[in-house]
Design a protein around this motif. Structure first.
Motif, mmCIF file in Angstrom:
data_model
loop_
_atom_site.group_PDB
_atom_site.id
_atom_site.type_symbol
_atom_site.label_atom_id
_atom_site.label_comp_id
_atom_site.label_asym_id
_atom_site.label_seq_id
_atom_site.Cartn_x
_atom_site.Cartn_y
_atom_site.Cartn_z
ATOM 1 N N GLN A 1 24.233 42.130 38.149
ATOM 2 C CA GLN A 1 25.080 40.937 38.024
ATOM 3 C C GLN A 1 24.598 40.048 36.885
ATOM 4 O OE1 GLN A 1 25.527 38.755 41.668
ATOM 5 N NE2 GLN A 1 26.544 37.024 40.691
ATOM 6 N N LYS A 2 23.278 39.872 36.778
ATOM 7 C CA LYS A 2 22.713 39.052 35.705
ATOM 8 C C LYS A 2 22.987 39.680 34.346
ATOM 9 C CE LYS A 2 20.159 35.856 33.782
ATOM 10 N NZ LYS A 2 20.651 34.463 33.649
ATOM 11 N N ASN B 1 25.904 40.133 29.141
ATOM 12 C CA ASN B 1 26.728 40.948 28.236
ATOM 13 C C ASN B 1 28.048 40.254 27.916
ATOM 14 O OD1 ASN B 1 24.797 42.971 28.178
ATOM 15 N ND2 ASN B 1 25.723 44.145 29.842
ATOM 16 N N ARG B 2 28.667 39.665 28.935
ATOM 17 C CA ARG B 2 29.936 38.965 28.693
ATOM 18 C C ARG B 2 29.723 37.733 27.818
ATOM 19 N NH1 ARG B 2 30.487 40.113 34.183
ATOM 20 N NH2 ARG B 2 30.144 37.935 34.789
ATOM 21 N N ALA C 1 31.435 37.064 24.209
ATOM 22 C CA ALA C 1 32.190 35.828 23.970
ATOM 23 C C ALA C 1 31.656 35.092 22.746
ATOM 24 C CB ALA C 1 32.124 34.928 25.200
ATOM 25 N N ASN C 2 30.341 35.087 22.566
ATOM 26 C CA ASN C 2 29.750 34.445 21.386
ATOM 27 C C ASN C 2 30.154 35.167 20.105
ATOM 28 O OD1 ASN C 2 28.210 32.136 22.192
ATOM 29 N ND2 ASN C 2 26.738 33.490 23.184
ATOM 30 N N LEU D 1 33.168 30.678 27.249
ATOM 31 C CA LEU D 1 31.720 30.461 27.242
ATOM 32 C C LEU D 1 31.312 29.411 28.270
ATOM 33 C CD1 LEU D 1 30.868 30.599 23.428
ATOM 34 C CD2 LEU D 1 30.006 32.117 25.211
ATOM 35 N N ASP D 2 32.126 28.369 28.413
ATOM 36 C CA ASP D 2 31.829 27.337 29.419
ATOM 37 C C ASP D 2 31.860 27.935 30.827
ATOM 38 O OD1 ASP D 2 31.547 25.422 27.471
ATOM 39 O OD2 ASP D 2 33.604 24.671 27.644
ATOM 40 N N MET D 3 32.855 28.783 31.086
ATOM 41 C CA MET D 3 32.963 29.417 32.401
ATOM 42 C C MET D 3 31.773 30.342 32.664
ATOM 43 S SD MET D 3 37.049 30.331 32.424
ATOM 44 C CE MET D 3 36.891 31.293 33.930
ATOM 45 N N LEU D 4 31.352 31.075 31.637
ATOM 46 C CA LEU D 4 30.204 31.965 31.794
ATOM 47 C C LEU D 4 28.922 31.172 32.012
ATOM 48 C CD1 LEU D 4 31.045 34.641 29.075
ATOM 49 C CD2 LEU D 4 30.872 35.037 31.536
#
Length: 211
Positions: A33-34, A39-40, A44-45, A144-147
């Motif tokens: 999960q981490k 990775n996501r 996104a970056n 990115l904020d959600m992640l």
């Protein structure tokens, strides 16, 4: 919270003897999960970086294009003004001379109109592409904020212990079995003898004497 686990266990121990409760524990592997969050976030970056680079390239190309068109428009307008001022008076020129000037000016005005249309088209195209990129950049930033929130929630949850407390009745037999320091067979024998003696005293069963 994990920090309250030991306090909770202490409170349970105060309610009953340690032999009367069973503690079980289990763990969940949260590494995948981490890694998924990381990775996501990396993707996104990269997406945000690529979109911002495209926006910078678009702005630069648009500025150069508009600068070139403005320069051409200015030069044509200056040429038209100059040529217009050079048209001789009707009395001093032939019809063919005047027609030549008018033809040159008309050609320049046609070019000027085309340049202005090109400028308008360039602005419209830029505004459309810029709006699209800004929208995608905004979506990437929101992603990115959600992640980031997901990662914070993960960090908080990893320090949380989940479990259940189950109360179960225990029989007197099991209670004696649990706390007696001697084997249960001997306990049964002692209990049988005691019961026998009590029953004899209250004369429920007769006494036997060996003669």
């Amino acid at each position: 919270p994990k920090s309250n686990l030991f306090e909770f266990k202490y409170q349970i121990e105060q309610l009953t003897h340690k032999k009367l409760y069973v503690e079980g524990s289990s763990s969940i592997n949260l590494l995948n999960q981490k890694q998924g969050i990381e990775n996501r976030t990396e993707d996104a970056n990269e997406t945000l970086y690529r979109l911002e680079a495209q926006k910078e390239e678009l702005d630069s190309a648009h500025a150069q294009r508009i600068s070139s068109l403005n320069s051409q428009i200015f030069n044509l307008e200056s040429s038209i003004d100059t040529l217009t001022s050079q048209i001789p008076a009707v009395d001093d020129a032939t019809d063919s001379e005047i027609a030549w000037y008018e033809s040159q000016i008309a050609g320049m005005q046609s070019q000027l109109s085309q340049l202005k249309r090109d400028k308008s088209n360039e602005n419209n195209s830029y505004n459309s592409q810029s709006s699209n990129l800004l929208s995608r950049i905004g979506n990437a930033e929101n992603r990115l904020d959600m992640l980031d929130e997901e990662d914070q929630d993960f960090t908080e949850n990893i320090e949380t212990v989940n479990g259940t407390l189950r109360i179960q009745w225990i029989s007197i037999w099991n209670l004696v079995k649990e706390f007696s320091p001697i084997p249960m067979g001997i306990n049964v024998l002692i209990l049988t003898i005691l019961c026998w003696r009590i029953l004899q005293k209250i004369k429920i069963i007769p006494r036997f004497r060996v003669v």
